[in-house]
Design an enzyme around this catalytic site. Structure first.
Site, short mmCIF file in Angstrom:
data_model
loop_
_atom_site.label_atom_id
_atom_site.label_comp_id
_atom_site.label_asym_id
_atom_site.label_seq_id
_atom_site.Cartn_x
_atom_site.Cartn_y
_atom_site.Cartn_z
N ARG A 27 0.84 -1.21 0.00
CA ARG A 27 0.00 0.00 0.00
C ARG A 27 0.86 1.24 0.00
O ARG A 27 0.59 2.22 -0.68
CB ARG A 27 -0.89 0.03 1.27
N LYS A 55 -6.02 -17.43 5.71
CA LYS A 55 -7.02 -18.41 6.17
C LYS A 55 -8.44 -17.86 6.13
O LYS A 55 -9.38 -18.58 5.81
CB LYS A 55 -6.66 -18.93 7.56
N GLU A 60 -0.75 -23.93 2.07
CA GLU A 60 -0.14 -24.54 3.26
C GLU A 60 0.04 -23.52 4.39
O GLU A 60 -0.18 -23.82 5.57
CB GLU A 60 1.23 -25.14 2.89
N GLY A 76 5.44 -10.37 15.61
CA GLY A 76 4.86 -10.65 14.28
C GLY A 76 3.94 -11.86 14.25
O GLY A 76 3.64 -12.38 13.18
N GLU A 88 -2.44 -11.26 14.10
CA GLU A 88 -3.04 -10.75 12.87
C GLU A 88 -3.04 -9.22 12.91
O GLU A 88 -2.90 -8.61 13.99
CB GLU A 88 -4.49 -11.25 12.75
N ASP A 115 -9.55 -16.55 14.22
CA ASP A 115 -8.44 -17.06 13.39
C ASP A 115 -8.42 -18.59 13.44
O ASP A 115 -8.34 -19.26 12.41
CB ASP A 115 -7.13 -16.47 13.92
N LYS A 138 -9.07 -21.60 10.51
CA LYS A 138 -8.11 -22.68 10.27
C LYS A 138 -8.76 -24.06 10.42
O LYS A 138 -8.51 -24.97 9.61
CB LYS A 138 -6.92 -22.55 11.23
N GLY A 174 4.74 -16.46 12.82
CA GLY A 174 6.04 -15.80 12.64
C GLY A 174 6.37 -15.68 11.16
O GLY A 174 6.01 -16.56 10.36
#
Ligand code: NAP
Ligand code: HSE
Length: 424
Positions: A45, A103, A127, A185, A188, A199, A203, A300
């Site tokens: 962005r 996800k 994956e 990190g 989300e 989240d 998944k 990560g």
């Protein structure tokens, strides 16, 4: 000499790690694929933000990547639903294979995206969308494609497992542990997705879909996160010899499936009880495989990048749609009501310290045919009656808890957490 040119959508925690690892592994990759893999451009962005990118790599112009015929595969590591969904559809329409770590997008729009991949004769691999470095998607989609997995239980969110670990073993506050997970990190862009279980719900929807060959959508997955979890229950559970973890589960019973995310108690010898920090673990069960457990880093940048690169190389190393794209055997299955699930339960009632209270709690449980295995009373400012039940129907346990909540001596809403047992 020919080369494979790829594009990146996103150059944040994961995208920049993909770029760096591709550079660091260039020689090994060339040995495997037979030609160099070059990142032709990365969509962001704000290209003026400071980051380790070579001149000319970053762009805000999506069409530059979509319309470049030399780019054969694109990794989507930008997140979000829109414009991401539209970008992926346009890339596939342009004949490019796509690898995604997203996800939420896959759990909501997987059906449409896979249909487009099939229609265009390109690959869509994902994956990195579940459990970062753990190759659970490949195991379910390739190794166990006809094996018959009937149950999945997993710790599939690194941020919440990191927070729980820090709170329990280091005594950190919830806020401090969440802040650290963001700094590392793991979280989300909107960390409420992590802590509310959203989240993990996305998944487990993805894992249930590929394990049971049916479409399980994220909005069907009831999720309770750790944001409402009271540390007092973690301590009571610990006194009883249990760990509290955020567990995502999915199961197939006959022709019914269900998936859910909930904080659960785990006995100390349960394989998921020892999973610490941002690690994830997934336990797959089926009659032939019995029990397969996969464990590793679940969040990560670098960890996730390994899965993105694995998928990029798999696309490069296979041609056409590959056998993995054929999901014609997907079918509709009815939904198993959560009330019908059976497990032991941890119950905690905050009550007035009066004669007869325990008897009334026991009566409410007995009225629903819920059998008590263990009772502990903790006295402090208020009295906590902590009960472990024998295996019981979830609907009956919740009905008994509601009945106790309606009695005059109840001081707060009862807490009911399922106990995950290995033999379920
Ligand atoms: P991030 O650090 O926030 O990076 C997102 C990147 O995408 C940034 O470079 C951002 O550009 C770019 N971007 C976002 N929206 C955009 C838009 N509308 N147009 C153009 N560029 C846009 O996120 P991340 O942690 O790398 O995660 C990326 C994806 O990987 C997400 O789907 C996430 O769920 C998934 N994932 C992450 C992890 C993890 O541990 N972090 C693990 C597994 C999966 P700017 O830099 O200019 O803002
Ligand atoms: N926010 C996610 C987690 C990243 O903490 O598990 C990995 O999908």
């Amino acid at each position: 000499m020919s080369e494979t040119r790829i594009g990146l959508l996103g150059f944040g925690t994961v995208g920049s790690a993909v770029h760096r690892l591709l550079g660091e592994s260039a020689e090994a990759i060339e040995r495997v694929t037979g030609e160099p893999v070059v990142v032709a451009g990365a969509l962001v962005r704000d290209p003026s933000r400071r980051r380790p990118a070579p001149d000319g790599l970053l762009t805000t112009d999506f069409a530059r990547l979509r319309d470049d015929p030399s780019i054969s595969v694109v990794a989507e590591v930008m997140g979000g639903i829109e414009p991401t969904r539209t970008y992926l559809l346009e890339l596939m329409a342009a004949g490019k294979s796509v690898v995604s770590a997203n996800k939420q997008l896959l759990a909501r729009h997987g059906e449409e995206l896979f249909a487009e991949a099939e229609r265009r004769g390109v690959q869509l691999r994902f994956e990195a969308s579940v459990c970062a470095a753990i190759p659970v998607v490949k195991v379910l989609r390739e190794s166990m494609i006809v094996t018959g997995v009937h149950r999945i239980d997993g710790i599939v969110n690194g941020t919440t497992n990191f927070i729980l670990t820090r709170m329990v073993s280091a005594g950190d506050t919830y806020a401090a542990a969440l802040h650290e997970a963001q700094e590392l990190g793991y979280a989300e862009a909107d960390p409420t997705e992590d802590v509310t279980g959203a989240d993990a719900a996305a998944k487990i929807a993805i894992l249930a879909s590929i394990a049971f060959h049916t479409r399980v959508r994220t909005d069907e997955v009831e999720h309770v996160g750790i944001d409402g979890l009271d540390l007092v229950d973690v301590r009571h559970a610990s006194a009883l010899g249990y760990q509290v973890k955020l567990i995502a589960s999915a199961m197939q019973v006959g022709d019914a499936v269900c998936a859910r995310v909930h904080p659960c108690l785990l006995d100390a010898d349960h394989p998921l009880a020892s999973v610490q920090g941002a690690f994830n673990a997934v336990m797959l069960r089926g009659s032939s495989i019995r029990e397969v457990i996969l464990e590793g880093p679940g969040a990560g940048g670098e960890e996730t990048a390994t899965a993105v690169i694995g998928d990029l190389l798999a696309v490069i190393g296979t041609s056409g749609t590959g056998f993995l794209q054929h999901d014609g055997y997907y079918r509709e299955l009815r939904r198993l009501p959560l009330d019908e699930l059976r497990s032991p339960f941890y119950l905690r009632f905050e009550v007035d310290d009066e004669p007869g209270v325990l008897a009334q709690v026991a009566q409410a449980l007995a009225a629903e045919s819920v059998s008590v295995a263990q009772v502990v009373q903790h006295s402090g400012r208020g009295v906590h009656i902590v009960i472990l039940t024998h295996t019981a129907r979830e609907g009956s346990v919740r009905a008994a808890a509601r009945a106790v909540a309606g009695l005059g001596f109840s001081r707060s809403a009862p807490v009911a957490l399922p106990v995950l047992v290995r033999s379920a």
